[in-house]
Design an enzyme around this catalytic site. Structure first.
Site, PDB file in Angstrom:
ATOM      1  CE  LYS A  56      31.190  47.194  71.360  1.00 43.95           C
ATOM      2  NZ  LYS A  56      31.648  47.727  72.650  1.00 43.95           N
TER       3      LYS A  56
ATOM      4  N   GLY B 155      27.973  50.428  74.876  1.00 44.65           N
ATOM      5  CA  GLY B 155      28.611  51.536  74.194  1.00 44.65           C
ATOM      6  C   GLY B 155      30.050  51.234  73.829  1.00 44.65           C
TER       7      GLY B 155
ATOM      8  N   GLY C 190      33.881  52.674  74.429  1.00 48.59           N
ATOM      9  CA  GLY C 190      34.647  53.585  75.258  1.00 48.59           C
ATOM     10  C   GLY C 190      33.803  54.191  76.364  1.00 48.59           C
TER      11      GLY C 190
END
Length: 212
Positions: free
Chosen positions: A39, A117, A119
């Site tokens: 992340k 990712g 958003g």
């Protein structure tokens, strides 16, 4: 062997990227893959990175190489402001090299690395570098998660157009959790007509995994 990468993105925020990534970790592991997770940036983090923590917890169940890692080990940056990384990074500390270094470190621990990712595709990481640029730089296949709410056709087609403009290989799926009762009437007819092979996170994940 060079590690495979799958970049999980969405048409926007709160669409179900983390939910989908969790399902992917479990599905890839069931198929015998040594799967890892990354992340790169998580915003809206006061003291505890909830998304990174959940992803790591699920990954640790299936990959012993992640057993001793902490949530901060699978993310390059966290910021308290729940906003696009560029806006959340009020002190402008994001270094793209650090993100790539973290990616390469985690790649050593698995044979497929799932990169979630922040958003949507055009969310700015820096002033001139968007999430879609990261997917391109990683040379990753992309999985686009789309919503089931009214208006999602437009968002889905725009995201597909962006991916094609960057010459990125991608697949896509629908996370059916909003407007569930009306989806079959309001949205599904278009998908059935134009994308007869479309699939949902709830149904179709195994078929997607079989392409690897």
């Amino acid at each position: 062997m060079q590690v495979q990468s799958l970049f999980i993105t969405a048409t926007g925020t709160n669409i179900g990227k983390t939910h989908t990534t969790v399902k992917l970790i479990e599905a890839f592991a069931d198929k015998g893959f040594c799967v890892g997770v990354f992340k790169p940036i998580e915003t809206g983090v006061d003291t505890f990175p909830h998304d990174a923590s959940l992803l790591l917890k699920v990954c640790q169940k299936v990959n012993k190489n992640f057993k001793d890692l902490m949530p901060e080990d699978i993310t390059a940056y966290t910021f308290p402001l729940p906003a696009a990384p560029f806006c959340a990074d009020t002190e402008q500390i994001i270094d793209l090299n650090r993100i790539m270094e973290k990616y390469h470190e985690l790649s050593q621990l698995c044979d497929i690395l799932l990169v979630e990712g922040a958003g949507g595709l055009m969310v700015p990481v820096t002033k001139e570098y968007m999430m879609i640029n990261l997917a391109k730089e990683l040379n990753a296949k992309v999985l686009l998660v789309t919503p089931s709410k009214l208006g999602c056709i437009n968002d889905t087609l725009l995201s597909m157009s962006a991916l094609r403009s960057y010459d990125l290989e991608f697949d896509w799926c629908v996370n059916i959790f909003e407007d569930k009762e009306s989806f079959s009437e309001v949205t599904q007819p278009f998908y059935d007509a134009v994308f007869p092979e479309w699939w949902s996170v709830e149904e179709g994940l195994q078929r997607f995994i079989s392409t690897y």
